[in-house]
Design a protein around this motif. Structure first.
Motif, PDB file in Angstrom:
ATOM      1  N   SER A  43       0.836  -1.210   0.000  1.00  0.00           N
ATOM      2  CA  SER A  43       0.000   0.000   0.000  1.00  0.00           C
ATOM      3  C   SER A  43       0.864   1.251   0.000  1.00  0.00           C
ATOM      4  O   SER A  43       0.603   2.198  -0.750  1.00  0.00           O
ATOM      5  CB  SER A  43      -0.927   0.012   1.213  1.00  0.00           C
ATOM      6  OG  SER A  43      -1.882  -0.997   1.113  1.00  0.00           O
ATOM      7  N   TYR A  46       2.676   1.619  -3.454  1.00  0.00           N
ATOM      8  CA  TYR A  46       1.793   2.086  -4.519  1.00  0.00           C
ATOM      9  C   TYR A  46       1.412   3.549  -4.322  1.00  0.00           C
ATOM     10  O   TYR A  46       1.208   4.280  -5.286  1.00  0.00           O
ATOM     11  CB  TYR A  46       0.546   1.213  -4.599  1.00  0.00           C
ATOM     12  CG  TYR A  46       0.833  -0.240  -4.902  1.00  0.00           C
ATOM     13  CD1 TYR A  46       2.011  -0.644  -5.542  1.00  0.00           C
ATOM     14  CD2 TYR A  46      -0.070  -1.219  -4.539  1.00  0.00           C
ATOM     15  CE1 TYR A  46       2.265  -1.976  -5.806  1.00  0.00           C
ATOM     16  CE2 TYR A  46       0.170  -2.563  -4.808  1.00  0.00           C
ATOM     17  CZ  TYR A  46       1.339  -2.927  -5.443  1.00  0.00           C
ATOM     18  OH  TYR A  46       1.595  -4.252  -5.714  1.00  0.00           O
ATOM     19  N   SER A  47       1.319   3.985  -3.087  1.00  0.00           N
ATOM     20  CA  SER A  47       1.021   5.380  -2.803  1.00  0.00           C
ATOM     21  C   SER A  47       2.192   6.284  -3.195  1.00  0.00           C
ATOM     22  O   SER A  47       1.998   7.348  -3.778  1.00  0.00           O
ATOM     23  CB  SER A  47       0.706   5.541  -1.320  1.00  0.00           C
ATOM     24  OG  SER A  47       0.571   6.894  -0.978  1.00  0.00           O
ATOM     25  N   HIS A  49       4.885   5.386  -5.220  1.00  0.00           N
ATOM     26  CA  HIS A  49       5.343   5.121  -6.590  1.00  0.00           C
ATOM     27  C   HIS A  49       4.205   4.450  -7.363  1.00  0.00           C
ATOM     28  O   HIS A  49       4.193   3.224  -7.492  1.00  0.00           O
ATOM     29  CB  HIS A  49       6.568   4.201  -6.585  1.00  0.00           C
ATOM     30  CG  HIS A  49       7.707   4.707  -5.759  1.00  0.00           C
ATOM     31  ND1 HIS A  49       8.545   5.707  -6.181  1.00  0.00           N
ATOM     32  CD2 HIS A  49       8.141   4.368  -4.519  1.00  0.00           C
ATOM     33  CE1 HIS A  49       9.447   5.953  -5.254  1.00  0.00           C
ATOM     34  NE2 HIS A  49       9.224   5.155  -4.227  1.00  0.00           N
ATOM     35  N   PRO A  50       3.227   5.217  -7.863  1.00  0.00           N
ATOM     36  CA  PRO A  50       2.052   4.619  -8.503  1.00  0.00           C
ATOM     37  C   PRO A  50       2.387   3.648  -9.641  1.00  0.00           C
ATOM     38  O   PRO A  50       1.670   2.664  -9.832  1.00  0.00           O
ATOM     39  CB  PRO A  50       1.280   5.838  -9.018  1.00  0.00           C
ATOM     40  CG  PRO A  50       1.702   6.957  -8.126  1.00  0.00           C
ATOM     41  CD  PRO A  50       3.130   6.669  -7.783  1.00  0.00           C
ATOM     42  N   ARG A  53       2.734  -0.435  -8.992  1.00  0.00           N
ATOM     43  CA  ARG A  53       1.633  -1.396  -8.971  1.00  0.00           C
ATOM     44  C   ARG A  53       1.597  -2.201 -10.270  1.00  0.00           C
ATOM     45  O   ARG A  53       1.505  -3.423 -10.257  1.00  0.00           O
ATOM     46  CB  ARG A  53       0.296  -0.696  -8.770  1.00  0.00           C
ATOM     47  CG  ARG A  53      -0.889  -1.667  -8.756  1.00  0.00           C
ATOM     48  CD  ARG A  53      -2.231  -0.957  -8.694  1.00  0.00           C
ATOM     49  NE  ARG A  53      -2.361  -0.069  -7.572  1.00  0.00           N
ATOM     50  CZ  ARG A  53      -2.877  -0.415  -6.387  1.00  0.00           C
ATOM     51  NH1 ARG A  53      -3.308  -1.643  -6.189  1.00  0.00           N
ATOM     52  NH2 ARG A  53      -2.970   0.465  -5.416  1.00  0.00           N
TER      53      ARG A  53
END
Length: 188
Positions: A43, A46-47, A49-50, A53
Motif C-alpha cells: 500500500s 503504490y502510494s 510510486h504509482p 503497482r
C-alpha cells in the motif's frame, strides 16, 4: 584505550541487531504478521510510486521484506523476515534475511524491501539461492510522523528490481553489501 573503543563499537552493533524484526506467537500468527506487513508495505509503495503497482502485477512474482539494522563506523548489519509470492500460482514462500555492510556509516533504520521478479527464473533463483551482492549509498531520517529517505527502485540483478521504503530511523552510509535470503523452514 583502542580496545575499549572497539569493544564499545562491537557492543553497539550487537545491541542494534537485537532491535529488529521479531515474529512472535504460533506459526499461523507469524504468517499473519508477515502478511500484514506485506499488505502495508505494498500500500505504501503504490502510494509513493504509482507505477510500481503495474510493475508488480505484471511480474512473475514479488518479495516483501521487513528489515532492521544499522551501521557503526566501518561496518553494519541488517536482518529481517519476509515472503516471496508467485503471481501465477499465488504460492507463498516465507523467508529470512541477513546482510553485512562493510563500509563507512553511522545510524539505525527499519526499512521495507520490495523485490520485483521480472522472470520466473530470477524468482526461483532468489528463493533457492537467495544471495544478493551490491553497493549501497544511504541517507535516511524518518520517525513515525515525518522524514525523508532515498527510496527509489533500483536493479540489483538481471530480472530483479528492488524498492526500499524507510519506516523509521536515521542512517548515513556508504557500503558494499552482501545479503543472504533463505527459506524460513518454520513457516513453510
Amino acid at each position: 584505550m583502542k580496545r575499549l573503543g572497539w569493544s564499545w563499537a562491537l557492543w553497539a552493533m550487537v545491541a542494534l541487531v537485537g532491535c529488529g524484526v521479531q515474529l512472535e506467537g504460533s506459526v499461523a500468527e507469524q504468517r499473519r504478521q508477515v502478511m500484514a506487513m506485506e499488505s502495508d508495505t505494498l500500500s505504501k509503495l503504490y502510494s509513493q510510486h504509482p507505477g510500481a503497482r503495474r510493475h508488480v502485477q505484471a511480474a512473475a512474482g514479488y518479495g516483501v521484506f521487513d528489515a532492521s539494522g544499522g551501521k557503526f563506523l566501518w561496518g553494519g548489519m541488517d536482518h529481517g523476515n519476509g515472503v516471496v509470492v508467485d503471481n501465477r500460482s499465488r504460492r507463498r514462500t516465507y523467508m529470512k534475511m541477513f546482510e553485512l555492510q562493510p563500509g563507512l556509516g553511522f545510524g539505525y533504520t527499519n526499512f521495507r524491501l520490495v523485490f520485483v521478479f521480472d522472470t520466473r527464473e530470477a524468482m526461483n533463483d532468489f528463493v533457492t539461492s537467495g544471495w544478493e551482492f551490491g553497493g549501497r549509498a544511504t541517507a535516511a531520517a524518518k520517525d513515525d510522523v515525518q522524514g525523508a529517505a532515498g527510496d527509489l527502485g533500483y536493479n540489483v540483478a538481471p530480472g530483479i528490481n528492488v524498492y526500499q521504503l524507510t519506516e523509521k530511523g536515521a542512517l548515513v552510509g556508504l557500503s558494499v553489501t552482501g545479503a543472504k535470503y533463505w527459506r524460513n523452514d518454520d513457516l513453510n
